[in-house]
Write an enzyme that holds these catalytic residues in place. Structure first.
Site, mmCIF file in Angstrom:
data_model
loop_
_atom_site.group_PDB
_atom_site.id
_atom_site.type_symbol
_atom_site.label_atom_id
_atom_site.label_comp_id
_atom_site.label_asym_id
_atom_site.label_seq_id
_atom_site.Cartn_x
_atom_site.Cartn_y
_atom_site.Cartn_z
ATOM 1 N N ARG A 1 79.242 76.485 45.496
ATOM 2 C CA ARG A 1 78.621 74.935 45.388
ATOM 3 C C ARG A 1 77.354 74.893 45.867
ATOM 4 N NH1 ARG A 1 82.539 75.310 42.701
ATOM 5 N NH2 ARG A 1 83.979 73.646 41.996
ATOM 6 N N SER B 1 84.802 66.546 41.941
ATOM 7 C CA SER B 1 85.364 66.843 43.147
ATOM 8 C C SER B 1 84.098 66.120 44.109
ATOM 9 C CB SER B 1 85.166 68.272 43.674
ATOM 10 O OG SER B 1 86.230 68.805 43.080
ATOM 11 N N GLU C 1 80.041 66.833 48.426
ATOM 12 C CA GLU C 1 79.604 67.849 47.302
ATOM 13 C C GLU C 1 78.714 66.920 46.407
ATOM 14 O OE1 GLU C 1 80.097 69.587 43.269
ATOM 15 O OE2 GLU C 1 82.078 69.720 44.282
HETATM 16 N N1 EPU Z 1 96.009 69.405 46.110
HETATM 17 C C1 EPU Z 1 96.778 68.631 46.782
HETATM 18 N N2 EPU Z 1 96.537 67.056 46.610
HETATM 19 C C2 EPU Z 1 95.524 66.731 45.538
HETATM 20 C C3 EPU Z 1 94.621 67.683 45.021
HETATM 21 C C4 EPU Z 1 94.924 69.119 45.272
HETATM 22 O O1 EPU Z 1 97.900 68.892 47.395
HETATM 23 O O2 EPU Z 1 95.437 65.309 45.460
HETATM 24 C C5 EPU Z 1 96.391 70.863 46.622
HETATM 25 C C6 EPU Z 1 97.300 71.404 45.504
HETATM 26 O O3 EPU Z 1 98.360 72.133 46.241
HETATM 27 C C7 EPU Z 1 96.435 72.297 44.633
HETATM 28 C C8 EPU Z 1 95.294 72.749 45.423
HETATM 29 O O4 EPU Z 1 95.124 71.610 46.450
HETATM 30 O O5 EPU Z 1 97.331 73.545 44.352
HETATM 31 C C9 EPU Z 1 94.085 73.052 44.705
HETATM 32 O O6 EPU Z 1 93.953 72.075 43.709
HETATM 33 P P1 EPU Z 1 92.950 72.137 42.414
HETATM 34 O O7 EPU Z 1 93.629 73.162 41.796
HETATM 35 O O8 EPU Z 1 93.139 70.691 41.774
HETATM 36 O O9 EPU Z 1 91.766 72.418 42.841
HETATM 37 P P2 EPU Z 1 90.719 71.975 43.977
HETATM 38 O O10 EPU Z 1 90.480 73.084 45.081
HETATM 39 O O11 EPU Z 1 90.942 70.649 44.318
HETATM 40 C C10 EPU Z 1 88.368 73.141 43.114
HETATM 41 C C11 EPU Z 1 87.079 72.668 42.505
HETATM 42 C C12 EPU Z 1 87.282 71.988 41.261
HETATM 43 C C13 EPU Z 1 87.752 72.882 40.198
HETATM 44 C C14 EPU Z 1 89.074 73.283 40.670
HETATM 45 C C15 EPU Z 1 89.917 74.358 39.697
HETATM 46 C C16 EPU Z 1 85.999 72.236 44.613
HETATM 47 C C17 EPU Z 1 85.335 71.246 45.322
HETATM 48 N N3 EPU Z 1 86.339 71.727 43.302
HETATM 49 O O12 EPU Z 1 89.273 71.803 42.965
HETATM 50 O O13 EPU Z 1 86.012 71.515 40.829
HETATM 51 O O14 EPU Z 1 87.867 72.282 39.006
HETATM 52 O O15 EPU Z 1 88.945 73.986 42.113
HETATM 53 O O16 EPU Z 1 89.072 75.502 40.028
HETATM 54 O O17 EPU Z 1 85.788 73.608 44.730
HETATM 55 C C18 EPU Z 1 84.132 70.134 40.966
HETATM 56 O O18 EPU Z 1 83.597 70.679 41.532
HETATM 57 O O19 EPU Z 1 83.796 68.888 40.576
HETATM 58 C C19 EPU Z 1 85.588 70.327 40.436
HETATM 59 C C20 EPU Z 1 86.348 69.650 39.647
#
Ligand code: EPU
Length: 337
Positions: free
Chosen positions: A164, A238, A333
């Site tokens: 990012r 995010s 972010e």
């Molecule tokens: N999780 C929780 N609670 C929550 C959300 C997430 O426990 O409320 C845990 C879950 O275990 C889940 C893990 O976190 O398996 C990862 O969650 P998720 O797959 O939703 O991905 P993220 O790490 O929260 C990142 C990116 C997103 C992107 C997704 C999918 C960042 C800051 N965010 O989110 O990007 O769509 O991975 O690759 O890196 C964005 O940048 O705006 C964005 C949406």
């Protein structure tokens, strides 16, 4: 040049925050940008370049000129045995560009389907999702240097892409308007289904043969199920980055919280910020006009009439509680204006 004054930005940021710009201008070409740079009335004003407004939080009115980048056009520049080189105007919608690639069988951006925002913003924060980052398909970009008032070509290594992150968020912040981005897409797809939920979703869809189109559809379905549609509920995806911590720090937290969700990243660990926030009890909370999304704690939302300061304040409280419980610093972010 159609210069507007005291212009509402409410429809131009996905958070739906009602801030206004002292001046507002749309640019549709490099010539429009040149005209703006020559205009004596506004060329000394504070500037803000706006793409899709999907990663931005306005906490006050903008006391300067907001320039909305509307430079359009998608063009196949050349191809060789392995790649297509496709140039897209910075003002094209990112998802529209992705759909164009899927329809033409240009592979590489299917995992990045349905990300809100514009093509020009994609390299700035090196957008990423579902196992792929924009840098994997970036070739070069054309920009206008706002001080020198001339067009420049910037290659991949000069962009210094990170998670990012790029030079445009640091040393080169505010230095350029991006006119177009050229992507190096693949003829032979490298189908990336490393992100578990993609395979699960394709199974649910009854997919027999995996293709860039089925991956794109699976990603769209997953995003729609987890992330609020900004047209229905204001948000900027995010709100925080997933924090990177040392292996030592990771072991210490894991000992106290065995369920910690983390991924190895180089020599460090990346923590799921959504998990940290959820553990602090924020998920689904409403605070005045704003709150934390019920399905994804990393997303802050505007329930209708929130102002940017309210959202900013809430984000500060979340950062404090994550620091207190886990001794981890979250970093925003979104760009706070
Ligand atoms: N999780 C929780 N609670 C929550 C959300 C997430 O426990 O409320 C845990 C879950 O275990 C889940 C893990 O976190 O398996 C990862 O969650 P998720 O797959 O939703 O991905 P993220 O790490 O929260 C990142 C990116 C997103 C992107 C997704 C999918 C960042 C800051 N965010 O989110 O990007 O769509 O991975 O690759 O890196 C964005 O940048 O705006 C964005 C949406």
């Amino acid at each position: 040049m159609n210069l507007l004054e005291n212009y509402s930005l409410k429809k131009l940021n996905t958070f739906g925050i009602d801030a206004s710009a002292k001046y507002f201008l749309e640019v549709n070409s490099v010539a429009d940008v040149q005209a703006f740079l020559e205009d004596k009335k506004i060329n000394t004003e504070l500037r803000l370049i706006l793409g899709g407004g999907s990663n931005m939080l306005f906490t006050k009115n903008f006391d300067g000129v907001v320039v909305k980048n509307c430079i359009k056009g998608i063009e196949l520049l050349k191809e060789d045995s392995e790649n297509y080189y496709v140039k897209a105007g910075a003002g094209e919608s990112w998802h529209g560009f992705v759909m164009n690639c899927i329809n033409n069988n240009y592979a590489g951006v299917e995992n990045l389907s349905l990300i809100p925002g514009s093509v020009g913003a994609a390299p700035i924060q090196n957008i990423g999702a579902y196992g792929v980052e924009q840098k994997e398909v970036f070739f070069e970009l054309e920009a206008i240097d706002l001080k020198e008032k001339k067009s420049v070509t910037i290659n991949k290594s000069d962009c210094q892409f990170g998670y990012r992150d790029s030079i445009f968020k640091r040393e080169a912040k505010g230095k350029y308007i991006i006119a177009s981005v050229t992507f190096k897409l693949f003829k032979k797809p490298k189908l990336n289904t490393s992100y578990g939920a993609i395979n699960q979703e394709m199974e649910k869809m009854g997919v027999k043969e995996i293709s860039i189109a089925t991956i794109s559809q699976a990603v769209c379905n997953i995003r729609k199920s987890k992330l609020p549609n900004p047209e229905v509920l204001g948000n900027a995806g995010s709100f925080f980055k997933n924090p990177t911590i040392s292996a030592e720090q990771f072991q210490a937290i894991k000992k106290k919280f065995p369920d910690l969700v983390a991924y190895p990243s180089d020599v460090n660990f990346k923590l799921a910020a959504g998990w940290l926030i959820e553990q602090c009890g924020w998920k689904g909370k409403h605070v005045g006009n704003t709150g934390v999304h019920k399905d994804q704690a990393l997303v802050l939302v505007n329930y209708g009439n929130a102002n940017g300061s309210e959202v900013f304040e809430l984000s500060g409280k979340i950062m404090e509680s994550v620091k207190e419980k886990f001794n981890v610093e979250l970093e925003r972010e979104v760009v706070v204006v």
